[in-house]
Design a protein around this motif. Structure first.
Motif, PDB file in Angstrom:
ATOM      1  N   THR A  14      -1.538   6.019  -2.529  1.00  0.00           N
ATOM      2  CA  THR A  14      -1.283   6.739  -3.775  1.00  0.00           C
ATOM      3  C   THR A  14      -1.069   5.759  -4.922  1.00  0.00           C
ATOM      4  O   THR A  14      -0.256   4.828  -4.799  1.00  0.00           O
ATOM      5  N   PRO A  15      -1.761   5.920  -6.040  1.00  0.00           N
ATOM      6  CA  PRO A  15      -1.598   4.998  -7.168  1.00  0.00           C
ATOM      7  C   PRO A  15      -0.160   5.009  -7.694  1.00  0.00           C
ATOM      8  O   PRO A  15       0.533   6.021  -7.630  1.00  0.00           O
ATOM      9  N   ALA A  16       0.289   3.856  -8.194  1.00  0.00           N
ATOM     10  CA  ALA A  16       1.629   3.756  -8.762  1.00  0.00           C
ATOM     11  C   ALA A  16       1.722   4.621 -10.016  1.00  0.00           C
ATOM     12  O   ALA A  16       0.745   4.826 -10.732  1.00  0.00           O
ATOM     13  N   LYS A 107      12.177  -8.609  -2.473  1.00  0.00           N
ATOM     14  CA  LYS A 107      11.287  -9.156  -3.492  1.00  0.00           C
ATOM     15  C   LYS A 107      11.353  -8.265  -4.735  1.00  0.00           C
ATOM     16  O   LYS A 107      11.271  -7.033  -4.620  1.00  0.00           O
ATOM     17  N   PHE A 108      11.519  -8.902  -5.886  1.00  0.00           N
ATOM     18  CA  PHE A 108      11.510  -8.167  -7.149  1.00  0.00           C
ATOM     19  C   PHE A 108      10.090  -8.165  -7.711  1.00  0.00           C
ATOM     20  O   PHE A 108       9.541  -9.208  -8.068  1.00  0.00           O
ATOM     21  N   SER A 109       9.490  -6.981  -7.770  1.00  0.00           N
ATOM     22  CA  SER A 109       8.142  -6.825  -8.324  1.00  0.00           C
ATOM     23  C   SER A 109       8.264  -6.279  -9.736  1.00  0.00           C
ATOM     24  O   SER A 109       8.656  -5.130  -9.935  1.00  0.00           O
ATOM     25  N   GLN A 110       7.938  -7.106 -10.727  1.00  0.00           N
ATOM     26  CA  GLN A 110       8.063  -6.673 -12.123  1.00  0.00           C
ATOM     27  C   GLN A 110       7.084  -5.555 -12.463  1.00  0.00           C
ATOM     28  O   GLN A 110       7.394  -4.662 -13.255  1.00  0.00           O
ATOM     29  N   SER A 111       5.919  -5.579 -11.850  1.00  0.00           N
ATOM     30  CA  SER A 111       4.908  -4.566 -12.183  1.00  0.00           C
ATOM     31  C   SER A 111       5.235  -3.208 -11.595  1.00  0.00           C
ATOM     32  O   SER A 111       4.811  -2.176 -12.109  1.00  0.00           O
ATOM     33  N   GLY A 112       5.970  -3.199 -10.490  1.00  0.00           N
ATOM     34  CA  GLY A 112       6.287  -1.936  -9.826  1.00  0.00           C
ATOM     35  C   GLY A 112       5.136  -1.383  -9.016  1.00  0.00           C
ATOM     36  O   GLY A 112       5.262  -0.331  -8.378  1.00  0.00           O
ATOM     37  N   SER A 113       3.997  -2.063  -9.016  1.00  0.00           N
ATOM     38  CA  SER A 113       2.818  -1.545  -8.329  1.00  0.00           C
ATOM     39  C   SER A 113       2.355  -2.446  -7.189  1.00  0.00           C
ATOM     40  O   SER A 113       1.319  -2.191  -6.574  1.00  0.00           O
ATOM     41  N   SER A 114       3.093  -3.503  -6.911  1.00  0.00           N
ATOM     42  CA  SER A 114       2.675  -4.431  -5.857  1.00  0.00           C
ATOM     43  C   SER A 114       2.910  -3.812  -4.479  1.00  0.00           C
ATOM     44  O   SER A 114       3.611  -2.818  -4.329  1.00  0.00           O
ATOM     45  N   THR A 168      10.641  -3.710  -5.251  1.00  0.00           N
ATOM     46  CA  THR A 168      10.512  -2.697  -6.299  1.00  0.00           C
ATOM     47  C   THR A 168       9.046  -2.337  -6.520  1.00  0.00           C
ATOM     48  O   THR A 168       8.635  -1.979  -7.620  1.00  0.00           O
ATOM     49  N   GLY A 169       8.260  -2.431  -5.457  1.00  0.00           N
ATOM     50  CA  GLY A 169       6.844  -2.083  -5.531  1.00  0.00           C
ATOM     51  C   GLY A 169       6.569  -0.729  -4.924  1.00  0.00           C
ATOM     52  O   GLY A 169       7.446   0.138  -4.835  1.00  0.00           O
ATOM     53  N   LYS A 170       5.334  -0.550  -4.473  1.00  0.00           N
ATOM     54  CA  LYS A 170       4.879   0.736  -3.957  1.00  0.00           C
ATOM     55  C   LYS A 170       5.462   1.044  -2.579  1.00  0.00           C
ATOM     56  O   LYS A 170       5.907   0.164  -1.853  1.00  0.00           O
ATOM     57  N   ARG A 171       5.390   2.312  -2.239  1.00  0.00           N
ATOM     58  CA  ARG A 171       5.886   2.800  -0.958  1.00  0.00           C
ATOM     59  C   ARG A 171       4.926   2.388   0.162  1.00  0.00           C
ATOM     60  O   ARG A 171       3.707   2.380  -0.007  1.00  0.00           O
TER      61      ARG A 171
END
Length: 592
Positions: A14-16, A107-114, A168-171
């Motif tokens: 599923t897309p972020a 891991k801190f993912s700034q994009s939120g979509s990693s 903080t990325g994707k599920r």
């Protein structure tokens, strides 16, 4: 929870969301500001260019520890062990109360979509494997300082290990990675020699993938966790005003049932033991509530509740305290969780029966701003009082009294009551009831009995008319039989201790684990094969050399057996499994 076995390929496909980067950024800032004062600053000094990113990553690890280990922010922050020498583990905490070990890579993912990569997974898996093998030198000094706690958990069958990858990325993760992680969890639990299918939250080894979505949900659940109880009716109540305001009295079962239905486990946010699941104590509570509600008050210890504020109803009479009504704000049941949950989960019980149930209750007001120390002290004191155990009741059982009298004739003292003084200090002619249990259970050499002795020894004394107790303590067991069994068992036990001391735990983990956890199996085998031990009518002389030689032989046989048939087995769980104990005993008999 974010169990890998409950995630699907679609979760990651599923897309972020369009706002994923904003959500990730806000989570990073919020968690960093919350935990950074409690987290070490090695390789992460304020002012360096990547400070905020590094500290946000560490704060995510701290938050996972806080949520899954149920500890405060200070302990959570101190559990972070992220560094350039962390070996792949960013935080770890051992909770001996809840019997959980939470291990985190964050891991801190700034994009939120990693999304997680295969390299991320392999690093973490290898780190957890090294941890299980107790190769502490591979990790940061903070983790190394916890080696005794970790070893204790690894050596027990009661602890659950939660291996958590949080970002903080994707599920979820890509299908091939998710499949590998699910397989890893299955392999870990297969090695644990499980006796039956267990739900995810009961598995001894659990693998979790935590996403930005999960972290947001966990934070929301925590922020909305405050429970208020309105219009609580207390009968025959009293009041204490110093040093803290408190009301005490009797509460009816229908009110407790309503609390449980409305709030469930949120009632127990500060309870250090929380719920213990289906236990004999809980079943006994339900039995009394359903079939003998009029006597419930006499059988039950009651409940203790911490509250932030108390609002007595204006209509409460000042000169009469037969009945009063109160509103309690921000409550937590710190003692009596089993009572509340057991009454609340009763099925097919009518309102009249619930109303007949009466429970003693205390409501203690701890005002906002009061020190957390007093909350911890009250909570701990209410949960650490000495319990009357089944073995205490056994001290008055006719078979125990008979054995005591028969031992006196032989010049021995049978210590029936619990004592702070060990039998080693009292002398070789003192035998206590716990020693008797160990020796007679091993003498039986029944796999189910040896397993019960290893896993739940208290169950022998839970029911003094039950088969477990009566199989060991009955009229066919003479005082001389007991003395002989104990004397032989002591030699076996002491020899195993000597062998443990001479075994390097780090260099020979498997041997050390077998000696530690097969002790009851080895004792059972040797006692069962000692000539005349079960029929002697006089006190025997222990053949120490024979026992020492047998222990060396059966240890060698067991080592080869495990290595050939179960090379990935965890000794703590292997030697508590009835089927595996039977197979081991069969092998020892074959090789005799």
């Amino acid at each position: 929870m974010a169990f890998v076995t409950e995630l699907t390929q679609e979760d990651n496909a599923t897309p972020a969301m369009a706002t994923a980067n904003l959500t990730a950024s806000r989570l990073g800032v919020t968690l960093r500001e919350r935990f950074e004062e409690h987290i070490h600053k090695r390789e992460c000094s304020i002012g360096q260019s990547d400070y905020e990113i590094k500290m946000a990553s560490r704060a995510i690890a701290a938050f996972v520890i806080h949520h899954l280990s149920q500890v405060d922010d200070c302990i959570s922050g101190a559990s972070v062990c992220d560094s350039s020498h962390d070996g792949g583990i960013d935080a770890i905490h051992v909770n001996h109360t809840e019997k959980t070990v939470v291990v985190v890579q964050s891991k801190f993912s700034q994009s939120g979509s990693s999304t997680w990569t295969n390299a991320d997974f392999l690093v973490f898996k290898q780190a957890c494997d090294h941890l299980i093998e107790e190769e502490y030198e591979r990790f940061d000094t903070i983790l190394q300082s916890k080696r005794e706690d970790i070893s204790k958990a690894l050596s027990s069958i009661d602890y659950k290990f939660l291996f958590v990858m949080a970002h903080t990325g994707k599920r979820g993760a890509a299908n091939i990675i998710l499949s590998d992680m699910q397989q890893w969890q299955n392999e870990l639990n297969e090695s644990a020699s499980l006796t039956s299918e267990l739900p995810n939250n009961e598995l001894p080894f659990q693998v979790h993938l935590v996403s930005s979505e999960d972290i947001t949900q966990w934070r929301h659940a925590q922020s909305s966790a405050a429970v208020d109880l309105d219009d609580v009716e207390l009968e025959q109540y009293g009041k204490i005003e110093t040093p803290y305001t408190a009301f005490f009295g009797i509460i009816s079962g229908d009110q407790l049932s309503e609390w449980w239905k409305l709030h469930s486990s949120k009632l127990f946010t500060k309870n250090i033991r929380n719920l213990l699941g289906k236990t004999e104590v809980n079943e006994a509570i339900k039995e009394t509530a359903q079939n003998d509600p009029d006597n419930f008050w006499f059988y039950n210890n009651g409940i203790t509740v911490l509250v932030r504020s108390i609002e007595p109803h204006r209509r409460n009479k000042t000169n009469q305290r037969d009945v009063g009504r109160f509103n309690f704000r921000d409550v937590s049941v710190i003692n009596g969780a089993q009572t509340v949950s057991s009454i609340g989960s009763l099925d097919n019980v009518d309102e009249d029966t619930l109303t007949k149930i009466k429970v003693q209750a205390r409501f203690i007001q701890i005002p906002q701003g009061a020190s957390e120390d007093i909350i911890n002290l009250i909570t701990r004191a209410n949960n650490h009082q000495n319990r009357v155990l089944g073995r205490d009741f056994a001290s008055q059982h006719p078979q125990q009294l008979r054995l005591r009298d028969e031992l006196i004739i032989e010049g021995y003292i049978y210590q029936l009551l619990r004592s702070d003084v060990s039998t080693d200090e009292l002398g070789e002619k003192h035998i206590d009831i716990d020693e008797a249990l160990d020796a007679l259970a091993c003498l039986s050499c029944r796999s189910s009995t040896l397993s019960l002795l290893k896993v739940q020894r208290g169950k022998f004394f839970d029911n003094l008319e039950g088969p477990a107790y009566k199989a060991l303590f009955n009229s066919s067991v003479s005082g001389i039989s007991l003395i002989n069994a104990v004397l032989h068992h002591r030699v076996i036990d002491n020899k195993i201790k000597e062998m443990l001391i001479s075994t390097n735990r780090q260099e020979d983990k498997k041997r050390y684990g077998i000696l530690t956890h097969a002790n009851r199996v080895f004792a059972g085998y040797i006692l069962d094969n000692t000539p005349r031990l079960k029929t002697a009518r006089e006190i025997m002389t222990v053949n120490v050399n024979r026992i020492h030689d047998e222990l060396e032989r059966i240890l060698s046989v067991t080592e080869h057996f495990i290595e050939a048939e179960y090379p990935t087995a965890y000794p703590a769980r292997f030697f508590s499994n009835v089927d595996k104990i039977s197979l081991t005993l069969e092998k020892l008999r074959e090789e005799s």
